[in-house]
Design a protein around this motif. Structure first.
Motif, PDB file in Angstrom:
ATOM      1  N   THR A  21      72.115  16.418  -1.537  1.00  0.00           N
ATOM      2  CA  THR A  21      71.592  17.403  -0.852  1.00  0.00           C
ATOM      3  C   THR A  21      70.767  16.660   0.144  1.00  0.00           C
ATOM      4  O   THR A  21      70.002  15.735  -0.077  1.00  0.00           O
ATOM      5  CB  THR A  21      70.954  18.521  -1.558  1.00  0.00           C
ATOM      6  N   VAL A  22      70.906  17.209   1.551  1.00  0.00           N
ATOM      7  CA  VAL A  22      70.107  16.482   2.548  1.00  0.00           C
ATOM      8  C   VAL A  22      69.544  17.572   3.648  1.00  0.00           C
ATOM      9  O   VAL A  22      70.421  18.594   3.636  1.00  0.00           O
ATOM     10  CB  VAL A  22      71.006  15.478   3.317  1.00  0.00           C
ATOM     11  N   SER A  23      68.660  17.737   4.033  1.00  0.00           N
ATOM     12  CA  SER A  23      68.058  18.741   5.192  1.00  0.00           C
ATOM     13  C   SER A  23      67.110  18.030   5.922  1.00  0.00           C
ATOM     14  O   SER A  23      66.556  16.826   5.608  1.00  0.00           O
ATOM     15  CB  SER A  23      67.568  19.908   4.548  1.00  0.00           C
ATOM     16  N   LYS A  24      66.378  18.564   7.067  1.00  0.00           N
ATOM     17  CA  LYS A  24      65.395  18.070   7.750  1.00  0.00           C
ATOM     18  C   LYS A  24      64.238  17.970   6.886  1.00  0.00           C
ATOM     19  O   LYS A  24      63.433  17.166   7.155  1.00  0.00           O
ATOM     20  CB  LYS A  24      65.045  19.049   8.739  1.00  0.00           C
ATOM     21  N   ASP A  25      64.266  18.500   5.777  1.00  0.00           N
ATOM     22  CA  ASP A  25      62.974  18.651   4.804  1.00  0.00           C
ATOM     23  C   ASP A  25      63.132  17.432   3.629  1.00  0.00           C
ATOM     24  O   ASP A  25      62.191  17.327   2.861  1.00  0.00           O
ATOM     25  CB  ASP A  25      62.815  19.945   4.112  1.00  0.00           C
ATOM     26  N   GLY A  26      64.206  16.825   3.836  1.00  0.00           N
ATOM     27  CA  GLY A  26      64.300  15.665   2.648  1.00  0.00           C
ATOM     28  C   GLY A  26      65.719  15.636   2.092  1.00  0.00           C
ATOM     29  O   GLY A  26      66.489  16.473   2.421  1.00  0.00           O
ATOM     30  N   TYR A  70      67.479  24.289   3.031  1.00  0.00           N
ATOM     31  CA  TYR A  70      67.044  23.582   1.749  1.00  0.00           C
ATOM     32  C   TYR A  70      65.693  22.997   2.185  1.00  0.00           C
ATOM     33  O   TYR A  70      65.165  22.370   3.231  1.00  0.00           O
ATOM     34  CB  TYR A  70      67.768  22.268   1.556  1.00  0.00           C
ATOM     35  N   THR A  71      64.729  23.220   1.348  1.00  0.00           N
ATOM     36  CA  THR A  71      63.420  22.517   1.368  1.00  0.00           C
ATOM     37  C   THR A  71      63.156  21.843  -0.115  1.00  0.00           C
ATOM     38  O   THR A  71      63.938  21.947  -0.908  1.00  0.00           O
ATOM     39  CB  THR A  71      62.130  23.657   1.623  1.00  0.00           C
ATOM     40  N   ARG A  72      61.829  21.397  -0.215  1.00  0.00           N
ATOM     41  CA  ARG A  72      61.413  20.466  -1.234  1.00  0.00           C
ATOM     42  C   ARG A  72      59.923  21.047  -1.564  1.00  0.00           C
ATOM     43  O   ARG A  72      59.341  21.148  -0.720  1.00  0.00           O
ATOM     44  CB  ARG A  72      61.603  19.318  -1.230  1.00  0.00           C
ATOM     45  N   ALA A  73      59.610  21.267  -2.866  1.00  0.00           N
ATOM     46  CA  ALA A  73      58.593  21.584  -3.247  1.00  0.00           C
ATOM     47  C   ALA A  73      58.343  20.915  -4.707  1.00  0.00           C
ATOM     48  O   ALA A  73      59.353  20.559  -5.708  1.00  0.00           O
ATOM     49  CB  ALA A  73      58.392  22.955  -3.624  1.00  0.00           C
ATOM     50  N   LEU A  74      57.132  20.467  -4.711  1.00  0.00           N
ATOM     51  CA  LEU A  74      56.516  20.083  -5.999  1.00  0.00           C
ATOM     52  C   LEU A  74      56.855  20.680  -7.257  1.00  0.00           C
ATOM     53  O   LEU A  74      56.485  21.845  -7.294  1.00  0.00           O
ATOM     54  CB  LEU A  74      55.132  19.293  -5.891  1.00  0.00           C
TER      55      LEU A  74
END
Length: 135
Positions: A71-76, A117-121
Motif C-alpha cells: 500500500t502507498v499514499s501521501k502519508d507513507g 490511507y494514513t499511518r499511525a504508531l
C-alpha cells in the motif's frame, strides 16, 4: 479504481521513485498492481523484525523484480519485494530505500478513490501501521 502506469529509469531508487510519484499526484489510497524490471542493488528488511532488532540485507548484482506489492499514499508506504538472481533463486522482504533500478522498472499503481490511507504508531508492533478511513 483508477490506475497509473509509469517507468523508473536506471539509477532511480525504487521506493523513493514510487513514493514521489504518489506524492506528486496526491494519491490518498493506492496499491501496487504490477511491477516488473531489474535492480542492480537490493536493500530489504527480513521477516521477524522489531523496532529494536532488524535484519537488513544488501545485495549487489543483477536481480529481476518478480513481485512487488503493498500500500502507498501521501502519508507513507508499506511495500514487500521479491527478486530473483541469475540462478533463479528468489529472496524477499520489506522494501527499503537503496533498491537501485537497472535497467528499468515498469510500475502500475491502482488508486482506491473512496478511502484515505494514513499511518499511525501501533503500540503492539512498534511500527507505523496502516489506518484506513473513508473519504
Amino acid at each position: 479504481m483508477r490506475s497509473f502506469t509509469f517507468r523508473l529509469i536506471p539509477g532511480n531508487d525504487l521506493k523513493l521513485g514510487i513514493e514521489k510519484f504518489v506524492e506528486d499526484r496526491e494519491l490518498n489510497a493506492a496499491s501496487i498492481v504490477s511491477c516488473v524490471g531489474g535492480l542492480k542493488q537490493v536493500n530489504m528488511r527480513m521477516a521477524g523484525a522489531t523496532p529494536a532488532k532488524q535484519d537488513i540485507r544488501n545485495l549487489d548484482g543483477h536481480y529481476e523484480i518478480v513481485s512487488l506489492m503493498g500500500t502507498v499514499s501521501k502519508d507513507g508506504s508499506h511495500l514487500h519485494l521479491a527478486v530473483s538472481d541469475s540462478e533463479g533463486v528468489v529472496t524477499g522482504g520489506h522494501l527499503k530505500e537503496g533498491c537501485i533500478v537497472d535497467p528499468t522498472a515498469e510500475v502500475v499503481i491502482g488508486e482506491e478513490p473512496n478511502s484515505i490511507y494514513t499511518r499511525a504508531l501501533d503500540d503492539e508492533t512498534g511500527f507505523e501501521e496502516l489506518v484506513v478511513k473513508e473519504k
